[in-house]
Design a protein around this motif. Structure first.
Motif, PDB file in Angstrom:
ATOM      1  N   VAL A 168      33.611  38.376  50.846  1.00 46.15           N
ATOM      2  CA  VAL A 168      34.405  38.065  49.629  1.00 46.15           C
ATOM      3  C   VAL A 168      33.650  37.290  49.062  1.00 46.15           C
ATOM      4  N   PRO A 169      34.480  36.844  47.670  1.00 46.04           N
ATOM      5  CA  PRO A 169      33.943  35.429  46.605  1.00 46.04           C
ATOM      6  C   PRO A 169      33.745  34.535  48.019  1.00 46.04           C
ATOM      7  N   LYS A 171      35.380  31.570  46.747  1.00 48.68           N
ATOM      8  CA  LYS A 171      36.207  30.079  47.030  1.00 48.68           C
ATOM      9  C   LYS A 171      37.618  31.060  47.116  1.00 48.68           C
ATOM     10  N   HIS A 172      37.183  32.468  47.655  1.00 48.55           N
ATOM     11  CA  HIS A 172      38.758  33.164  48.496  1.00 48.55           C
ATOM     12  C   HIS A 172      39.482  32.807  49.936  1.00 48.55           C
ATOM     13  N   ILE A 173      40.438  32.128  50.336  1.00 47.24           N
ATOM     14  CA  ILE A 173      40.626  32.465  50.774  1.00 47.24           C
ATOM     15  C   ILE A 173      41.021  32.743  52.384  1.00 47.24           C
ATOM     16  N   ALA A 175      37.590  33.491  53.332  1.00 43.72           N
ATOM     17  CA  ALA A 175      36.067  32.685  52.931  1.00 43.72           C
ATOM     18  C   ALA A 175      35.943  31.944  54.429  1.00 43.72           C
ATOM     19  N   GLU A 188      45.154  42.855  49.228  1.00 46.00           N
ATOM     20  CA  GLU A 188      43.489  42.544  48.652  1.00 46.00           C
ATOM     21  C   GLU A 188      43.114  44.108  48.057  1.00 46.00           C
ATOM     22  N   VAL A 230      32.582  41.326  42.786  1.00 49.68           N
ATOM     23  CA  VAL A 230      32.673  39.973  43.723  1.00 49.68           C
ATOM     24  C   VAL A 230      32.597  38.452  43.408  1.00 49.68           C
ATOM     25  N   GLY A 233      34.284  36.764  41.152  1.00 46.29           N
ATOM     26  CA  GLY A 233      36.021  36.789  41.922  1.00 46.29           C
ATOM     27  C   GLY A 233      36.897  37.719  41.824  1.00 46.29           C
ATOM     28  N   VAL A 236      37.563  41.891  46.279  1.00 44.52           N
ATOM     29  CA  VAL A 236      36.827  42.063  47.804  1.00 44.52           C
ATOM     30  C   VAL A 236      36.311  43.588  48.334  1.00 44.52           C
TER      31      VAL A 236
END
Length: 291
Positions: A168-169, A171-173, A175, A188, A230, A233, A236
């Protein structure tokens, strides 16, 4: 029959034209036609359907084509072997890989290049299903695939154990989480590979078994483009871990464990069983074993 005749035959078959083959071979068309006639007389079989446009192979021609390619490639293998008698100061290493398996070889290839900078390394990208045939036909010294080939004439050596992983990026939740369930991934957007594969089907089946929607609104042609998207952003992805290890280590992506995702992948190096490996190929095998 000699190898020169076979080369002319293969060029006519490839070009589908006597005149174009003559141009490629820097010969006259009558000379090419005479060579093919001589070859046909020696074999006692017509090799091309006369009058067809483009020129088509007869059944005998189709059979000869496969054997002719093997003989020409074997001749090149002999030349390669003779040049290597001087040691690995020159020569050539030919490898067949698919898009993901090259990642398993990169460290060993880097070590090989440092030790033997005079050897030309040719890495050919192709579908995994075609690699065993290319090795058998002497077009490749070695091939890297993620399954054990069925051909009894091939030997497979495991060089890497890998697995599929969720990235996942940064800053993804997700992560911030070390582990999630498949059920947590229903909302997602997955960036998928556009090429069908057994692993893609297994991921789809995994989500179905867990009654979770697998949204794949984006399909990309390469793993590199998936990784890039990815990082931007845009979603995923589930990819082979060896393909994203560098990005994970540098913090450009985050790896998140999925409890139900247990899909190991094995990468095998395939070679011709019972045949002496070219020196360069044997040296790469040595580096892989030691690493």
């Amino acid at each position: 029959m000699d190898l020169g005749e076979l080369q002319v035959f293969l060029m006519v078959a490839k070009e589908g034209s006597f005149s174009r083959a003559a141009e490629r071979l820097y010969r006259t068309q009558p000379a090419v036609s005479l060579t093919i006639r001589k070859l046909e007389d020696g074999l006692g079989q017509p090799l091309f359907v006369r009058g067809a446009r483009p020129v088509r192979l007869t059944d005998a021609g189709t059979l000869l084509q496969d054997y002719a390619e093997r003989l020409i490639n074997l001749r090149d293998e002999v030349k390669k072997g003779l040049s290597e008698l001087e040691g690995l100061t020159r020569g050539e290493l030919s490898l067949g890989v698919n898009e993901s398996s090259i990642h398993a070889l990169l460290p060993a290839l880097a070590a090989f290049r440092q030790l033997h900078p005079g050897v030309l390394v040719r890495v050919h990208r192709m579908f995994s299903r075609d690699i065993p045939h290319e090795v058998l036909n002497y077009r490749l010294d070695l091939g890297a695939i993620s399954y054990v080939p069925q051909e009894p004439q091939l030997h497979a050596t495991e060089i890497l154990k890998d697995e599929l992983t969720l990235v996942v990026p940064p800053k993804h939740i997700l992560a911030k989480k070390r582990e999630v369930d498949v059920a947590d991934l229903g909302n997602e957007d997955f960036i998928a590979h556009s090429v069908e594969s057994p692993y893609r089907r297994r991921v789809i089946e995994l989500f179905a078994r867990n009654r979770t929607e697998l949204k794949m609104p984006i399909e990309m042609p390469t793993i590199e483009s998936i990784k890039r998207f990815v990082q931007m952003g845009m979603g995923v992805a589930i990819v082979p871990r060896m393909c994203v290890q560098w990005e994970i280590e540098h913090g450009w992506m985050k790896e998140v464990k999925v409890r139900q995702l247990n899909m190991p992948r094995h990468v095998y190096l395939v070679s011709r069983r019972g045949a002496r490996l070219p020196h360069a190929a044997a040296e790469l095998m040595r580096i892989l074993r030691e690493s």
